[in-house]
Design an enzyme around this catalytic site. Sequence first.
Site, PDB file in Angstrom:
ATOM      1  N   HIS A  33     109.375  24.882  25.563  1.00  0.00           N
ATOM      2  CA  HIS A  33     110.511  24.016  25.252  1.00  0.00           C
ATOM      3  C   HIS A  33     111.478  24.057  26.434  1.00  0.00           C
ATOM      4  O   HIS A  33     111.791  25.140  26.926  1.00  0.00           O
ATOM      5  CB  HIS A  33     111.207  24.487  23.971  1.00  0.00           C
ATOM      6  CG  HIS A  33     112.401  23.681  23.600  1.00  0.00           C
ATOM      7  ND1 HIS A  33     112.311  22.428  23.026  1.00  0.00           N
ATOM      8  CD2 HIS A  33     113.721  23.924  23.747  1.00  0.00           C
ATOM      9  CE1 HIS A  33     113.535  21.947  22.829  1.00  0.00           C
ATOM     10  NE2 HIS A  33     114.398  22.832  23.257  1.00  0.00           N
ATOM     11  N   ASP A  89     111.286  24.287  16.953  1.00  0.00           N
ATOM     12  CA  ASP A  89     111.794  25.040  18.110  1.00  0.00           C
ATOM     13  C   ASP A  89     112.419  26.360  17.681  1.00  0.00           C
ATOM     14  O   ASP A  89     113.465  26.758  18.186  1.00  0.00           O
ATOM     15  CB  ASP A  89     112.834  24.194  18.875  1.00  0.00           C
ATOM     16  CG  ASP A  89     112.207  22.959  19.465  1.00  0.00           C
ATOM     17  OD1 ASP A  89     112.907  21.944  19.599  1.00  0.00           O
ATOM     18  OD2 ASP A  89     111.006  22.990  19.763  1.00  0.00           O
TER      19      ASP A  89
HETATM   20  N1  NHR Z   1     106.138  21.251  15.618  1.00  0.00           N
HETATM   21  C1  NHR Z   1     106.652  22.250  14.868  1.00  0.00           C
HETATM   22  N2  NHR Z   1     106.305  22.354  13.565  1.00  0.00           N
HETATM   23  N3  NHR Z   1     107.519  23.172  15.377  1.00  0.00           N
HETATM   24  C2  NHR Z   1     107.892  23.098  16.658  1.00  0.00           C
HETATM   25  O1  NHR Z   1     108.733  24.006  17.115  1.00  0.00           O
HETATM   26  C3  NHR Z   1     107.397  22.044  17.494  1.00  0.00           C
HETATM   27  C4  NHR Z   1     106.480  21.126  16.931  1.00  0.00           C
HETATM   28  C5  NHR Z   1     105.965  20.098  17.714  1.00  0.00           C
HETATM   29  C6  NHR Z   1     106.391  19.925  19.008  1.00  0.00           C
HETATM   30  C7  NHR Z   1     107.832  20.543  20.940  1.00  0.00           C
HETATM   31  C8  NHR Z   1     109.328  20.216  20.837  1.00  0.00           C
HETATM   32  C9  NHR Z   1     109.968  20.354  22.220  1.00  0.00           C
HETATM   33  O2  NHR Z   1     109.646  21.345  22.894  1.00  0.00           O
HETATM   34  C10 NHR Z   1     107.317  20.811  19.570  1.00  0.00           C
HETATM   35  C11 NHR Z   1     107.810  21.877  18.822  1.00  0.00           C
HETATM   36  C12 NHR Z   1     108.936  16.619  19.637  1.00  0.00           C
HETATM   37  C13 NHR Z   1     110.081  16.489  18.866  1.00  0.00           C
HETATM   38  C14 NHR Z   1     110.307  15.214  18.093  1.00  0.00           C
HETATM   39  O3  NHR Z   1     111.397  14.972  17.614  1.00  0.00           O
HETATM   40  C15 NHR Z   1     110.982  17.545  18.787  1.00  0.00           C
HETATM   41  C16 NHR Z   1     110.743  18.729  19.455  1.00  0.00           C
HETATM   42  C17 NHR Z   1     109.586  18.874  20.213  1.00  0.00           C
HETATM   43  C18 NHR Z   1     108.669  17.810  20.309  1.00  0.00           C
HETATM   44  N4  NHR Z   1     109.249  14.387  17.955  1.00  0.00           N
HETATM   45  C19 NHR Z   1     109.302  13.146  17.196  1.00  0.00           C
HETATM   46  C20 NHR Z   1     108.473  13.264  15.925  1.00  0.00           C
HETATM   47  O4  NHR Z   1     108.780  12.511  14.981  1.00  0.00           O
HETATM   48  C21 NHR Z   1     108.707  11.997  17.976  1.00  0.00           C
HETATM   49  C22 NHR Z   1     109.290  11.943  19.355  1.00  0.00           C
HETATM   50  C23 NHR Z   1     108.433  11.027  20.228  1.00  0.00           C
HETATM   51  O5  NHR Z   1     107.323  10.668  19.765  1.00  0.00           O
HETATM   52  O6  NHR Z   1     108.892  10.763  21.336  1.00  0.00           O
HETATM   53  O7  NHR Z   1     107.490  14.069  15.934  1.00  0.00           O
HETATM   54  O8  NHR Z   1     110.803  19.517  22.612  1.00  0.00           O
HETATM   55  C1  GAR Z   2     108.405  19.615  30.298  1.00  0.00           C
HETATM   56  O1  GAR Z   2     109.718  19.885  30.756  1.00  0.00           O
HETATM   57  C2  GAR Z   2     108.267  20.241  28.931  1.00  0.00           C
HETATM   58  O2  GAR Z   2     109.052  21.391  28.745  1.00  0.00           O
HETATM   59  C3  GAR Z   2     108.765  19.137  28.040  1.00  0.00           C
HETATM   60  O3  GAR Z   2     108.250  17.933  28.621  1.00  0.00           O
HETATM   61  C4  GAR Z   2     108.263  18.111  30.062  1.00  0.00           C
HETATM   62  C5  GAR Z   2     107.037  17.473  30.691  1.00  0.00           C
HETATM   63  O4  GAR Z   2     105.964  18.326  30.467  1.00  0.00           O
HETATM   64  N1  GAR Z   2     108.215  19.324  26.729  1.00  0.00           N
HETATM   65  C6  GAR Z   2     108.794  18.798  25.674  1.00  0.00           C
HETATM   66  O5  GAR Z   2     109.834  18.181  25.739  1.00  0.00           O
HETATM   67  C7  GAR Z   2     108.014  19.039  24.389  1.00  0.00           C
HETATM   68  N2  GAR Z   2     108.689  18.529  23.317  1.00  0.00           N
HETATM   69  P1  GAR Z   2     104.510  18.045  31.104  1.00  0.00           P
HETATM   70  O6  GAR Z   2     104.669  17.633  32.551  1.00  0.00           O
HETATM   71  O7  GAR Z   2     103.833  19.373  30.944  1.00  0.00           O
HETATM   72  O8  GAR Z   2     103.886  16.946  30.279  1.00  0.00           O
END
Ligand code: NHR
Ligand code: GAR
Length: 200
Positions: A118, A154
Amino acid sequence: MRNIVLLISGGGSNMAAIVAAAQREDWPGTLGACIAGVISNRADAGGLELAREAGLPTAILDHRSYARREDFDSALAQQIAQWDRGGSVPALVLLAGFMRIVSPAFVALHQGRLLNIHPSLLPAFPGLHTHQRAIDAGCRFAGATVHEVTAELDHGPIWGQAVVPVLPGDSAERLAARVLTQEHLLYPRVVKAFLRQSGG
Ligand code: NHR
Ligand code: GAR
């Protein structure tokens, strides 16, 4: 041999850093672990080309093709299981720029062997747009966190963090690039520690 499956949505630079470390450091020989494949929820993810160039199996599972999040997650789990046949211990699943929140059922199925990187110093700034939020909050430092994935977003146990300075006049893009450089060092290092601790 323990299988590692990577989940991506975009450029895949964190996936590429892990793949490169596994090859450079001979993870199969030294850690009893190998990269089994890369799954993307987006067909246009640049990381798919990187994975193919590395000779890895790839799969595209478009989340928009599934009526429910649980159905998408079930397809993810099936693909992981398919690549994990013959694994000595259940596969390690790594979210690497993966942008879909996975369901509690998926988390439960992979409990304790599901990591994410993250782009913030958790517990600060869970969710999205972390770099701009850090800048807007006046933070002097930012960074990245590798944590176990739990049903709560997260939130899971932290396995490692990397810190970078926030510089005067930083844009989100400049800060993101500075953090990303450290992510590419942090994630492979944490995965190795995880593999050693969980018996490889
Ligand atoms: N899933 C769970 N259950 N728990 C976590 O901690 C997760 C996860 C899936 C992904 C990555 C996280 C980040 O590092 C991650 C952590 C996507 C969203 C989000 O809002 C939030 C956090 C992260 C990844 N996704 C939307 C959704 O509805 C869609 C966003 C999009 O498609 O652009 O899934 O940032
Ligand atoms: C990275 O900074 C990673 O931490 C973030 O996306 C960027 C691109 O990663 N990840 C997220 O935001 C997950 N929710 P990548 O170049 O490895 O695809």
